[in-house]
Design a protein around this motif. Structure first.
Motif, short mmCIF file in Angstrom:
data_model
loop_
_atom_site.label_atom_id
_atom_site.label_comp_id
_atom_site.label_asym_id
_atom_site.label_seq_id
_atom_site.Cartn_x
_atom_site.Cartn_y
_atom_site.Cartn_z
N ASN A 169 40.51 32.12 31.21
CA ASN A 169 40.94 32.52 32.67
C ASN A 169 41.20 31.16 33.26
O ASN A 169 40.21 30.43 33.48
N PHE A 170 42.70 30.81 33.40
CA PHE A 170 42.78 29.56 33.55
C PHE A 170 42.71 29.23 35.22
O PHE A 170 43.46 30.07 35.82
N LEU A 171 42.34 28.10 35.94
CA LEU A 171 42.63 27.72 37.08
C LEU A 171 43.78 27.45 37.53
O LEU A 171 44.53 26.58 36.80
N VAL A 172 44.28 27.92 38.65
CA VAL A 172 45.51 27.69 39.10
C VAL A 172 45.49 27.33 40.63
O VAL A 172 46.75 27.05 41.28
N ASP A 173 44.42 27.32 41.18
CA ASP A 173 44.34 26.87 42.63
C ASP A 173 44.18 25.32 42.84
O ASP A 173 43.13 24.99 42.67
N PRO A 174 45.12 24.68 43.53
CA PRO A 174 44.89 23.09 43.73
C PRO A 174 43.61 23.07 44.51
O PRO A 174 43.48 21.96 44.81
N ARG A 175 43.69 23.75 45.74
CA ARG A 175 42.31 23.67 46.39
C ARG A 175 40.91 23.36 45.79
O ARG A 175 40.03 22.45 46.26
N VAL A 176 41.04 24.24 44.77
CA VAL A 176 39.80 24.14 43.75
C VAL A 176 39.73 22.98 42.86
O VAL A 176 38.65 22.19 42.84
N VAL A 177 40.83 22.59 42.62
CA VAL A 177 40.96 21.07 41.95
C VAL A 177 40.57 20.14 42.83
O VAL A 177 39.77 19.26 42.48
N ASP A 178 41.07 20.24 43.89
CA ASP A 178 40.66 19.10 45.02
C ASP A 178 39.09 18.88 45.07
O ASP A 178 38.59 17.87 45.46
N THR A 179 38.44 20.11 45.31
CA THR A 179 37.24 20.22 45.15
C THR A 179 36.49 19.68 44.34
O THR A 179 35.51 18.74 44.40
N VAL A 180 36.65 20.17 43.19
CA VAL A 180 36.11 19.37 41.92
C VAL A 180 36.44 17.76 41.88
O VAL A 180 35.26 17.06 41.64
N LEU A 181 37.57 17.33 42.24
CA LEU A 181 37.69 15.84 42.19
C LEU A 181 36.80 15.39 43.19
O LEU A 181 36.49 14.15 43.09
N SER A 182 36.75 15.83 44.47
CA SER A 182 35.85 15.37 45.41
C SER A 182 34.26 14.93 45.01
O SER A 182 33.81 14.17 45.55
N VAL A 183 33.80 16.25 44.22
CA VAL A 183 32.50 16.03 43.84
C VAL A 183 32.35 14.90 42.57
O VAL A 183 31.44 14.20 42.65
N VAL A 184 33.44 14.98 41.84
CA VAL A 184 33.66 13.76 40.50
C VAL A 184 33.38 12.42 41.31
O VAL A 184 32.96 11.52 41.06
N ALA A 185 34.25 12.40 42.49
CA ALA A 185 34.22 11.11 43.21
C ALA A 185 32.98 10.54 43.71
O ALA A 185 33.00 9.14 43.96
N THR A 186 32.02 11.31 43.88
CA THR A 186 30.54 10.91 44.10
C THR A 186 29.98 10.33 43.06
O THR A 186 28.68 9.64 43.39
N TRP A 187 30.29 10.73 41.95
CA TRP A 187 29.43 10.09 40.68
C TRP A 187 29.71 8.58 40.50
O TRP A 187 31.01 8.09 40.77
N PRO A 188 28.72 7.95 40.14
CA PRO A 188 29.15 6.51 39.37
C PRO A 188 30.48 6.36 38.59
O PRO A 188 30.56 7.26 37.78
N ASP A 189 31.36 5.49 38.83
CA ASP A 189 32.66 5.35 38.27
C ASP A 189 32.89 4.69 37.23
O ASP A 189 33.74 4.48 36.48
N ASP A 190 31.53 4.19 36.53
CA ASP A 190 31.55 3.64 35.26
C ASP A 190 31.19 4.53 34.16
O ASP A 190 31.07 4.01 32.81
N ARG A 191 31.36 6.00 34.56
CA ARG A 191 30.71 6.68 33.40
C ARG A 191 32.07 7.54 32.85
O ARG A 191 32.82 7.88 33.69
N PRO A 192 31.99 7.82 31.58
CA PRO A 192 33.49 8.59 31.18
C PRO A 192 33.11 10.26 31.41
O PRO A 192 32.15 10.59 31.81
N LEU A 193 34.10 11.05 31.35
CA LEU A 193 34.11 12.30 31.56
C LEU A 193 34.50 13.33 30.46
O LEU A 193 35.58 12.68 29.72
N LEU A 194 33.78 14.32 30.23
CA LEU A 194 33.86 14.91 29.25
C LEU A 194 34.45 16.50 29.74
O LEU A 194 33.62 17.02 30.49
N GLU A 195 35.68 16.84 29.47
CA GLU A 195 36.17 18.33 30.22
C GLU A 195 36.01 19.31 28.88
O GLU A 195 36.56 18.98 28.17
N LEU A 196 35.32 20.34 29.08
CA LEU A 196 34.95 21.18 28.22
C LEU A 196 36.01 22.73 28.52
O LEU A 196 35.82 23.39 29.63
#
Length: 273
Positions: free
Chosen positions: A13-40
């Motif tokens: 079931n694919f995500l299509v809501d840009p507001r949810v995308v923005d929320t996810v990005l706002s959370v990830v932006a609080t993490w240390p930026d020297d770490r790679p990301l793995l999207e499952l």
């Protein structure tokens, strides 16, 4: 144009809501930026491109060969797209985790994730009720109590069913998991054993269960030191109360721990999915 109809046999079931995308990005932006990301499970890449725009190395693991190929073409040079099963892909690479988790594999994936070393942060899109329970909203679950000394669980946001294609039957919820810099306990087997025995033991309240299992002296000392009441249930306890209980309960021998390890890690005993 991305295809937004998921393959039923893959539980997509694919995500299509840009507001949810923005929320996810706002959370990830609080993490240390020297770490790679793995999207499952990137699906059609609603999160993948925006994650790559953060400037971190991104690996995306997609089981659907056609979608993996489309993502590889669209994001060439920006994202390492791997065709693979998110339920089996290595999680110990040091990358932090982002995933729109297929609802049918939520519990197995959480077990694998919590047992994997090196990653420090994760944000997971789960069923709303599952996200609430894992965050301890409305009461602690067995799985959360077992892993609390090593991780914190935070409920970020409710995601409407209409944010997905196909539309899901229930709302989703964003759960953030953070590894504690220093674990609150050292003996994982012992802690999980005590938690499991207390959740599944017989009794009219948590103090009754502990008294039957570990004796009145442990029960009374725990009640006084941790402000545990006679009507409290396992679901009512916080992380400090669980840690204190495990400290008070005598540790079993190595052979006893090995015999109990299968039960301690068997989250199927938990009544809340």
């Amino acid at each position: 144009m991305p295809h937004t109809t998921g393959r039923h046999e893959l539980g997509q079931n694919f995500l299509v809501d840009p507001r949810v995308v923005d929320t996810v990005l706002s959370v990830v932006a609080t993490w240390p930026d020297d770490r790679p990301l793995l999207e499952l499970g990137p699906g059609d890449g609603a999160l993948t491109g925006p994650l790559a725009a953060l400037g971190r190395p991104v690996t995306a693991v997609e089981i659907d060969a056609r979608r993996a190929a489309r993502l590889r073409r669209r994001l060439a040079g920006r994202v390492d797209v791997v065709r693979g099963d998110l339920a089996r892909h290595r999680l110990d690479t040091g990358a932090d985790i982002v995933s729109n988790v297929p609802y049918g594999i939520t519990t197995p994936l959480l077990r694998r994730l919590l047992g994997a070393p090196h990653w420090h942060h994760a944000i997971l899109l789960l069923q709303w009720e599952v996200a609430r329970k894992r965050a301890g909203v409305g009461g602690t679950t067995l799985m959360a109590a077992q892993w609390w000394p090593w991780f914190t669980f935070g409920l970020v946001h409710r995601v409407p069913a209409t944010s997905f294609r196909p539309v899901t039957s229930v709302d989703g919820g964003l759960l953030e998991v953070r590894r504690r810099p220093v674990p609150l306990v050292a003996d994982a087997v012992h802690h999980r054993s005590v938690v499991t025995e207390t959740f599944t033991g017989r009794g009219r309240g948590v103090l009754d269960v502990v008294g039957r299992r570990h004796g009145r002296s442990v029960r009374d000392l725990w009640a006084r030191s941790s402000s545990v009441g006679s009507r409290d249930l396992p679901r009512d306890l916080d992380v400090e109360q669980w840690v204190t209980l495990a400290e008070l309960v005598p540790r079993r021998s190595e052979s006893q721990q090995r015999r109990g390890r299968g039960r301690d890690d068997d989250h199927r005993q938990e009544r809340h999915p």
